[in-house]
Write an enzyme that holds these catalytic residues in place. Structure first.
Site, mmCIF file in Angstrom:
data_model
loop_
_atom_site.group_PDB
_atom_site.id
_atom_site.type_symbol
_atom_site.label_atom_id
_atom_site.label_comp_id
_atom_site.label_asym_id
_atom_site.label_seq_id
_atom_site.Cartn_x
_atom_site.Cartn_y
_atom_site.Cartn_z
ATOM 1 C CG HIS A 96 -0.468 30.757 22.071
ATOM 2 N ND1 HIS A 96 -0.464 29.185 21.995
ATOM 3 C CD2 HIS A 96 -0.237 30.997 21.497
ATOM 4 C CE1 HIS A 96 -0.303 28.774 21.828
ATOM 5 N NE2 HIS A 96 0.851 29.571 21.227
ATOM 6 C CB CYS A 151 -1.925 28.195 18.068
ATOM 7 S SG CYS A 151 0.499 28.468 17.864
ATOM 8 C CD GLU A 204 -3.840 29.284 24.503
ATOM 9 O OE1 GLU A 204 -2.837 29.048 24.663
ATOM 10 O OE2 GLU A 204 -4.790 29.663 24.630
#
Length: 200
Positions: free
Chosen positions: A182, A79, A184
């Site tokens: 992202h 990001c 994650e």
């Protein structure tokens, strides 16, 4: 050991939790020594470009990131971490980025869609990527951003997404990788991407 760089502007714990889930040893650290001795390094980030660069420079971590890249350690920007790897951003026009990639970060054009671009979008993978393998065709990943990358050399771009127009959202060159989205927060697809990175 994977070092997650703590410079005061990161989505650190979600990244750490994802690596813990993968049983990949990691440490959240702002120590130059720990970062430079790590097997792999992640540069996360949320917030504003100018503030993040100021935090990196204040702690001397800008030089640490550049050294990490220079010595061939696998380095992943996520990001805002991706934005910082470029030469500059329209968000903070007077602030220089790390310059690991040539090009700049620009505002998503107003195409009648909501900005920031927030939510799930699919990827168009455009090169043989070491971290985007085994995630299928047009996989969906999670985005939160108002700016995107304009690379001077488009051969480094590994994936695009369509949000009003075609936006470059991932880059890869030698040992340096970065994603606008992202991993994650991107479910099984994101976990596979992080797994690919841990196995480099």
């Amino acid at each position: 050991m994977i070092a997650i760089i703590d410079y005061g502007a990161g989505n650190l714990h979600s990244v750490k939790n994802a690596l813990d889930f993968l049983d990949a040893p990691s440490i959240v650290t702002g120590s130059a020594e720990e970062i430079l001795s790590a097997d792999k390094v992640i540069l996360p980030g949320v917030g504003a470009f100018g503030n993040a660069m100021q935090c990196l420079r204040k702690n001397g971590l800008d030089k640490v990131v550049l050294k990490t890249a220079d010595k061939g350690t696998p380095l992943l920007g996520i990001c805002l971490g991706l934005h910082l790897m470029f030469e500059g951003s329209e968000e903070s026009p007077d602030v220089k980025g790390l310059g690991l990639f040539k090009g700049k970060i620009v505002k998503i054009p107003d195409c009648g869609l909501k900005i920031p671009h927030m939510g799930w979008n699919n990827l168009e993978i455009t090169k043989d990527s070491r971290i985007l393998k085994n995630i299928g065709n047009n996989p969906f990943v999670y985005f939160v951003h108002s700016y995107y990358l304009k690379a001077e050399d488009e051969s480094i771009v590994s994936a695009y997404t369509d949000y009003g127009e075609k936006l470059a959202v991932a880059v890869e060159d030698k040992n340096v990788f970065a994603t606008q989205f992202h991993p994650e927060k991107s479910g099984d697809t994101g976990m596979q991407i992080l797994k690919n990175f841990t196995e480099l």
